[in-house]
Each structure stands twice: as structure tokens, then as C-alpha cells.
Design an enzyme around this catalytic site. Sequence first.
Site, PDB file in Angstrom:
ATOM      1  N   ASN A  12     -17.269 -11.841  -2.463  1.00  0.00           N
ATOM      2  CA  ASN A  12     -16.711 -12.648  -1.836  1.00  0.00           C
ATOM      3  C   ASN A  12     -15.716 -11.890  -0.739  1.00  0.00           C
ATOM      4  OD1 ASN A  12     -14.604 -14.365  -0.911  1.00  0.00           O
ATOM      5  ND2 ASN A  12     -13.689 -14.840  -3.046  1.00  0.00           N
ATOM      6  N   TRP A  13     -15.846 -11.835   0.422  1.00  0.00           N
ATOM      7  CA  TRP A  13     -15.198 -11.017   1.464  1.00  0.00           C
ATOM      8  C   TRP A  13     -13.985 -11.487   1.760  1.00  0.00           C
ATOM      9  CZ3 TRP A  13     -19.266  -9.581   5.842  1.00  0.00           C
ATOM     10  CH2 TRP A  13     -20.448  -8.894   5.293  1.00  0.00           C
ATOM     11  N   LYS A  14     -13.601 -12.628   1.356  1.00  0.00           N
ATOM     12  CA  LYS A  14     -12.064 -13.363   1.677  1.00  0.00           C
ATOM     13  C   LYS A  14     -11.899 -13.167   3.085  1.00  0.00           C
ATOM     14  CE  LYS A  14     -10.991 -12.541  -3.204  1.00  0.00           C
ATOM     15  NZ  LYS A  14     -10.122 -12.229  -4.271  1.00  0.00           N
ATOM     16  N   HIS A  98     -12.096 -21.745  -5.450  1.00  0.00           N
ATOM     17  CA  HIS A  98     -11.735 -20.161  -5.672  1.00  0.00           C
ATOM     18  C   HIS A  98     -10.032 -20.532  -6.126  1.00  0.00           C
ATOM     19  CE1 HIS A  98     -10.096 -16.072  -5.502  1.00  0.00           C
ATOM     20  NE2 HIS A  98     -11.589 -15.563  -5.707  1.00  0.00           N
ATOM     21  N   GLU A 100      -7.408 -18.658  -5.294  1.00  0.00           N
ATOM     22  CA  GLU A 100      -6.594 -18.487  -4.159  1.00  0.00           C
ATOM     23  C   GLU A 100      -6.445 -19.905  -3.447  1.00  0.00           C
ATOM     24  OE1 GLU A 100      -8.729 -15.217  -2.378  1.00  0.00           O
ATOM     25  OE2 GLU A 100      -7.829 -14.140  -4.276  1.00  0.00           O
ATOM     26  N   GLU A 170     -13.185 -16.621 -13.284  1.00  0.00           N
ATOM     27  CA  GLU A 170     -12.487 -15.519 -12.887  1.00  0.00           C
ATOM     28  C   GLU A 170     -11.028 -15.865 -13.214  1.00  0.00           C
ATOM     29  OE1 GLU A 170     -13.991 -14.242  -8.605  1.00  0.00           O
ATOM     30  OE2 GLU A 170     -12.649 -15.696  -8.282  1.00  0.00           O
ATOM     31  N   GLY A 176      -7.960  -8.840  -8.362  1.00  0.00           N
ATOM     32  CA  GLY A 176      -7.030  -7.953  -7.361  1.00  0.00           C
ATOM     33  C   GLY A 176      -6.362  -7.050  -7.949  1.00  0.00           C
ATOM     34  N   SER A 216     -11.874  -7.996 -10.500  1.00  0.00           N
ATOM     35  CA  SER A 216     -11.883  -6.482 -10.676  1.00  0.00           C
ATOM     36  C   SER A 216     -12.954  -5.747 -11.196  1.00  0.00           C
ATOM     37  CB  SER A 216     -10.450  -5.906 -11.532  1.00  0.00           C
ATOM     38  OG  SER A 216      -9.375  -6.253 -11.056  1.00  0.00           O
TER      39      SER A 216
HETATM   40  P1  13P Z   1     -11.202  -8.736  -7.155  1.00  0.00           P
HETATM   41  O1  13P Z   1     -12.800  -8.191  -7.414  1.00  0.00           O
HETATM   42  O2  13P Z   1     -10.960  -8.261  -5.785  1.00  0.00           O
HETATM   43  O3  13P Z   1     -10.526  -8.632  -8.357  1.00  0.00           O
HETATM   44  O4  13P Z   1     -11.581 -10.200  -6.733  1.00  0.00           O
HETATM   45  C1  13P Z   1     -12.449 -11.183  -7.563  1.00  0.00           C
HETATM   46  C2  13P Z   1     -12.360 -12.355  -6.875  1.00  0.00           C
HETATM   47  O5  13P Z   1     -11.472 -13.179  -6.668  1.00  0.00           O
HETATM   48  C3  13P Z   1     -13.706 -12.902  -6.261  1.00  0.00           C
HETATM   49  O6  13P Z   1     -13.943 -14.055  -5.856  1.00  0.00           O
END
Ligand code: 13P
Length: 254
Positions: A12-14, A98, A100, A170, A176, A216
Site C-alpha cells: 500500500n503505497w498510500k 483502511h 486512515e 491491521e 507506521g 510495520s
Molecule cells: P506500515 O507498514 O508503514 O506500518 O503501514 C501498514 C499499513 O497501513 C498498510 O496498509
Amino acid sequence: MEKERKLIIAGNWKMNKNVAEALDLIQGLKRELVQVKEVDMVVCPPFTALSEVSKQILDSNLRLGAQNMSEHSGGAYTGEVAAMMLKEFSVRYVILGHSERRQYQKESDELISKKALAAHAVELKPIICVGETLAELEGGKTEQVLATQIRGSLAGLTKEQMGETVIAYEPVWAIGTGKTASTEQAQGAHAYIRSLIAKQFDDTVARRVRIQYGGSVKPANARELMSQPDVDGALVGGAALEVRSFADIIKNSI
Ligand code: 13P
């Protein structure tokens, strides 16, 4: 390592990578991962890079995912993107709900279930995210939160559609932060999610559904996490932004 279900590892490149950077990353991944057949590999760039990345991976073992879509099929919804528009770029997967988006866009389980139905209507496979916050973890509410999110965001799906849906567990406190769930925590949550799916659908569907872990994930912890019986892949954020780390996560998981 023999797994009951084929692993699915997605990046997931966000909101990262312009088109040039996205093309660099995808060329590197293609080179590094050309031999891999054991894992379903998915990249989820931002909307603005889907077209160019799509062209680059047509002849490869990488699959394309999007990070969100509208619950509507078209019309007066300024700024939204419909499932059929994603299909034009050979998108196969779409991340929904997600944490976020649940947090910043206030997405509800009800909205996520509508999006999941809209995705299935055009044969896009949803990757539906669930997970508890730190306060919920510390309050001993993890199972309660997962039960509510699973019931609500999978509402209305047929058994067939559920079988084609991916779940991403998640834990919000692990995203993160560099804090990964322990293998016991991840396995426990995944087994619990599978039991919820068995109750809501049936055992056959529950055995088929792939449940990714996200939060992570790094090359150093991928092998141990993926070796858990109910962990069927990973949804990777930060470590999916570099060729080396994403490729190593995949290679270490095989
Ligand atoms: P990280 O791998 O940066 O913790 O992010 C996880 C994530 O939100 C994947 O969708």
C-alpha cells in the site's frame, strides 16, 4: 513452507510516489521478483500512477490494486472514482476501509460494506481492513472491535463474494510505528476473525478467505509472521516504498 492458502502480499503505497518514482519502483520490483510464483503479489499505487504502472505490469506476475473507490457506480460525485474506472486500468484489488480512511474520512462499516458490494459487482476483489486502536487494545476491547467491524463491513456479501474477499488485520497501533504485533497476537486475532467469518458465512468460506497482517511488516519479521497458520499474507506500508525491502519481505515469506 506449505500453507493452506496461497499467500497474498500487497504494497500500500498510500499518498506516495509521483509517476516517475512509481515507474522506478515498479521496474525494480519486476526485476527482483520475476521468478516468484508462490505468492500473489499486489501493488497499490495512488490513483494518479495507476495508468502508467498498469502498462508496466501487463506482462508480469505483479497485480494492480487501488487504495479506495466510491460506493456509487457513477454520476454527480465530485472527486470520487468508480469501480468501473479502476477496471479500465486492469485493477484487480481495491483496499477498502483502511484505518486512515476510517479515521480521517470517517468511513463507517456500513459505507465499507456498500463499497465492497460495488467492487464485487464488477469483479474487483476488496481487501477490507479491520483492526483496533491502542486505546481499544489496552481496554481489552480487541475482539469486540473486530466483531463489530467484521459484521458491519461484510454485511450483505454472498458466500461466493466473501470467498473472493481478502481481509487485512491491521492493528492501528502497529501502523507506521515500528511496533509489530507479536506472532501470538497476530495469529490470535486472525484465528478469531476466521471464526467470525465461519459464523457469519460458513466453514468452507472461512477456510478459503485469506487474512493479511499489516502494521510495520519488515523483511526481518515477515518470515515469522507468515509462518503462522492463519496469517495468509501481508499488507505493507512503509517497507513497500523501496524495491529492496518489499522484494525481501516477499522472498523471506516463501
Ligand atoms: P506500515 O507498514 O508503514 O506500518 O503501514 C501498514 C499499513 O497501513 C498498510 O496498509
